[in-house]
Design a protein around this motif. Structure first.
Motif, PDB file in Angstrom:
ATOM      1  N   ASN A   8      35.507  33.468  42.568  1.00 55.14           N
ATOM      2  CA  ASN A   8      34.611  33.202  41.442  1.00 55.14           C
ATOM      3  C   ASN A   8      34.089  34.540  40.945  1.00 55.14           C
ATOM      4  O   ASN A   8      33.095  35.057  41.438  1.00 55.14           O
ATOM      5  CB  ASN A   8      33.465  32.286  41.869  1.00 55.14           C
ATOM      6  CG  ASN A   8      32.479  32.026  40.743  1.00 55.14           C
ATOM      7  OD1 ASN A   8      32.639  32.517  39.632  1.00 55.14           O
ATOM      8  ND2 ASN A   8      31.445  31.264  41.041  1.00 55.14           N
TER       9      ASN A   8
ATOM     10  N   ASP B  71      28.641  24.987  38.249  1.00 55.69           N
ATOM     11  CA  ASP B  71      29.482  23.817  37.975  1.00 55.69           C
ATOM     12  C   ASP B  71      28.904  22.991  36.820  1.00 55.69           C
ATOM     13  O   ASP B  71      28.962  21.761  36.832  1.00 55.69           O
ATOM     14  CB  ASP B  71      29.654  22.965  39.234  1.00 55.69           C
ATOM     15  CG  ASP B  71      30.708  21.881  39.089  1.00 55.69           C
ATOM     16  OD1 ASP B  71      31.716  22.130  38.414  1.00 55.69           O
ATOM     17  OD2 ASP B  71      30.498  20.781  39.639  1.00 55.69           O
TER      18      ASP B  71
ATOM     19  N   VAL C  56      37.097  26.114  33.795  1.00 62.12           N
ATOM     20  CA  VAL C  56      37.376  27.475  34.216  1.00 62.12           C
ATOM     21  C   VAL C  56      37.907  28.269  33.020  1.00 62.12           C
ATOM     22  O   VAL C  56      38.927  27.912  32.469  1.00 62.12           O
ATOM     23  CB  VAL C  56      38.353  27.517  35.407  1.00 62.12           C
ATOM     24  CG1 VAL C  56      39.624  26.707  35.159  1.00 62.12           C
ATOM     25  CG2 VAL C  56      38.714  28.943  35.791  1.00 62.12           C
ATOM     26  N   PRO C  57      37.174  29.284  32.571  1.00 61.83           N
ATOM     27  CA  PRO C  57      35.855  29.702  33.043  1.00 61.83           C
ATOM     28  C   PRO C  57      34.738  28.889  32.396  1.00 61.83           C
ATOM     29  O   PRO C  57      35.004  27.961  31.625  1.00 61.83           O
ATOM     30  CB  PRO C  57      35.780  31.165  32.588  1.00 61.83           C
ATOM     31  CG  PRO C  57      36.583  31.191  31.326  1.00 61.83           C
ATOM     32  CD  PRO C  57      37.709  30.206  31.539  1.00 61.83           C
TER      33      PRO C  57
ATOM     34  N   THR D   6      31.343  32.850  34.189  1.00 63.20           N
ATOM     35  CA  THR D   6      31.495  32.545  35.609  1.00 63.20           C
ATOM     36  C   THR D   6      32.737  31.687  35.815  1.00 63.20           C
ATOM     37  O   THR D   6      33.335  31.207  34.849  1.00 63.20           O
ATOM     38  CB  THR D   6      30.234  31.846  36.158  1.00 63.20           C
ATOM     39  OG1 THR D   6      30.373  31.640  37.577  1.00 63.20           O
ATOM     40  CG2 THR D   6      30.009  30.509  35.478  1.00 63.20           C
ATOM     41  N   ALA D   7      33.128  31.520  37.083  1.00 65.48           N
ATOM     42  CA  ALA D   7      34.345  30.773  37.448  1.00 65.48           C
ATOM     43  C   ALA D   7      35.598  31.461  36.930  1.00 65.48           C
ATOM     44  O   ALA D   7      36.613  30.810  36.672  1.00 65.48           O
ATOM     45  CB  ALA D   7      34.280  29.324  36.967  1.00 65.48           C
TER      46      ALA D   7
ATOM     47  N   GLN E 131      38.938  33.633  37.445  1.00 67.91           N
ATOM     48  CA  GLN E 131      39.847  33.705  38.593  1.00 67.91           C
ATOM     49  C   GLN E 131      41.095  34.538  38.346  1.00 67.91           C
ATOM     50  O   GLN E 131      41.809  34.883  39.284  1.00 67.91           O
ATOM     51  CB  GLN E 131      40.275  32.279  38.990  1.00 67.91           C
ATOM     52  CG  GLN E 131      39.134  31.375  39.369  1.00 67.91           C
ATOM     53  CD  GLN E 131      39.592  29.954  39.647  1.00 67.91           C
ATOM     54  OE1 GLN E 131      40.723  29.592  39.348  1.00 67.91           O
ATOM     55  NE2 GLN E 131      38.706  29.146  40.203  1.00 67.91           N
TER      56      GLN E 131
END
Length: 449
Positions: free
Chosen positions: A180, A288, A403-404, A418-419, A421
């Motif tokens: 993350n 989330d 995501v994201p 955030t999130a 990858q």
């Protein structure tokens, strides 16, 4: 009647109403699952105007580890049309307030709209468990699911809180280890990068050993994050044993400090306290899109709405981080938007409760029960923040997640990603954790070896 007494009686009525168990779906309504409704409660049919297609579930494909999600056929599609400030009035009924604000504020902001696809699918065991939950599962107050097992708890929701619980309890695999990465982006498009590794064991939605939820017995996942960079916060760990309920029966959390070399209980891992290392750009209950207790708000189920939302976002999920950022907003050449039906839920802060957001409006995709957008308002009724989650189906596990994710801070002009990858490793759904791995003692021992 005196004003204080009247207020007390009203407050008492609200409290009693919130503590009562919510009604289950009627048998004739539950019987619609798998017929005119999908097995998880969405409308099977497309919209009358043809903008939203009928549900056509995808098939499981791909490995549990080592692969980023992709869909070459969808990714090759051309843009249907683009929404800008010049033509946004034409689409106003289908836009969130957050998107309207961004379109009005930034001359180069746009929404590229593509053909819509409804192929989010779930394993058969989720479908079967969801059908049983429809007539068994109840919700006591806002935070205590009861008589629920494995599947979506409330496929035919009776109130806004049940919609949020569908988001929180959805199937995401048995276990996952994920990178993350996070970016704080200033007004000029310059960013600071932080990197986390998260380990999660899902207890409720677990194929091998599902843990049912009962009132007062609501442990449904273990979560452990470790900050890898920047150096000033590296080594910090957050452990959460996530439960339904509040207070003593709710979330238990611990924080490990590398400076102190010890782990301690952390009741502040909640609500609008800033997540460690985010410089105040993300609250704990924004992880989330939303998590944690619901008790501070009243939850109104507004209903369904056809909207333009981020969807099938394989391209931005795999983009290099330097290509993501632009001054004031994400590089809008990357996100993909589609027409979809969403549940609209309004959360209004209850009298006497405290939170930075006095009101939140959640937009929840009907096929995945994922929160894809949130309009966040301050105490004066002004639009304060906007959350946007780039929904992406994951056919290797038969799930979907965002995501994201982006949080726009309209007061400062900064935004938070955030999130991320793409420059780390793909999610590892084949991970296994030994018994006792997610305890404070185990974390302390591993950290100080």
């Amino acid at each position: 009647m005196g004003i204080k007494l009247k207020h007390l009686l009203v407050s008492t009525c609200v409290l009693l109403a919130s503590s009562a168990a919510m009604a289950k779906a009627a048998p004739d309504q539950a019987a619609r699952l798998g017929k005119d409704l999908t097995p998880v409660g969405a409308e099977k049919a497309g919209s009358k105007d043809g903008l939203i297609p009928a549900w056509e579930p995808g098939q499981k494909v791909g490995k549990l580890a080592g692969e980023y999600a992709s869909n070459p056929a969808v990714e090759a599609e051309p843009i249907k049309f683009t929404i800008t400030a010049a033509n946004m009035a034409q689409y106003a009924a289908n836009l969130s307030e957050g998107h309207k604000y961004l379109l009005k504020t930034f001359k180069d902001y746009k929404l590229n709209v593509y053909p819509s696809h409804r192929n989010v699918a779930w394993p058969d065991f989720i479908y079967k468990a969801t059908a049983k939950n429809a007539t068994d599962c109840e919700l006591s107050g806002t935070d205590d699911p009861d008589k629920c097992a494995l599947g979506f708890p409330y496929p035919i929701p009776q109130n806004g809180a049940e919609v949020i619980w569908n988001h929180r309890l959805k199937w995401r695999g048995n276990n996952v280890v994920r990178n993350n990465d996070q970016m704080i982006v200033d007004q000029n498009g310059h960013f600071q990068l932080a990197q986390l590794v998260e380990e999660v064991q899902f207890l409720y939605a677990n194929e091998k050993n599902p843990v049912p939820l009962e009132k007062g017995k609501g442990l449904f996942l273990y979560y452990l994050s470790k900050i890898m960079s920047p150096p000033r916060t590296a080594g910090t760990m957050i452990l959460v044993n996530e439960s339904g309920g509040t207070g003593a029966t709710g979330r238990a959390a611990w924080l490990y400090s590398p400076a102190l070399k010890r782990i301690r209980r952390a009741p502040a891992v909640c609500c609008d306290n800033p997540y460690e290392g985010t410089d105040g750009q993300q609250f704990y209950d924004q992880v989330d899109m939303f998590n944690g207790v619901l008790e501070r708000y009243s939850w109104k189920l507004v209903g369904k709405r056809d909207m333009i939302v981020p969807y099938d976002n394989y391209k931005i999920a795999r983009a290099k981080y330097k290509d993501l950022v632009a001054p004031g907003h994400v590089n809008q050449d990357l996100p993909r938007y589609e027409y979809h039906r969403v549940w609209v839920v309004e959360a209004t802060l209850r009298p006497g409760e405290r939170h930075t957001y006095a009101k939140r409006v959640f937009y929840v995709d009907e096929d995945s029960w994922d929160i894809v957008m949130v309009d966040c308002y301050d105490a004066q009724g002004g639009l304060f923040n906007f959350q946007e989650g780039m929904l992406t189906p994951q056919f290797n596990v038969l799930t979907a997640f965002t995501v994201p994710e982006v949080i726009y801070h309209f007061d400062s002009g900064r935004y938070f990603l955030t999130a991320l990858q793409a420059e780390g490793r793909p999610n590892n759904y084949a991970a296994e954790f030994p018994a006792g791995y997610f305890t404070d003692q185990a974390v302390q021992q591993r950290a100080t070896k």
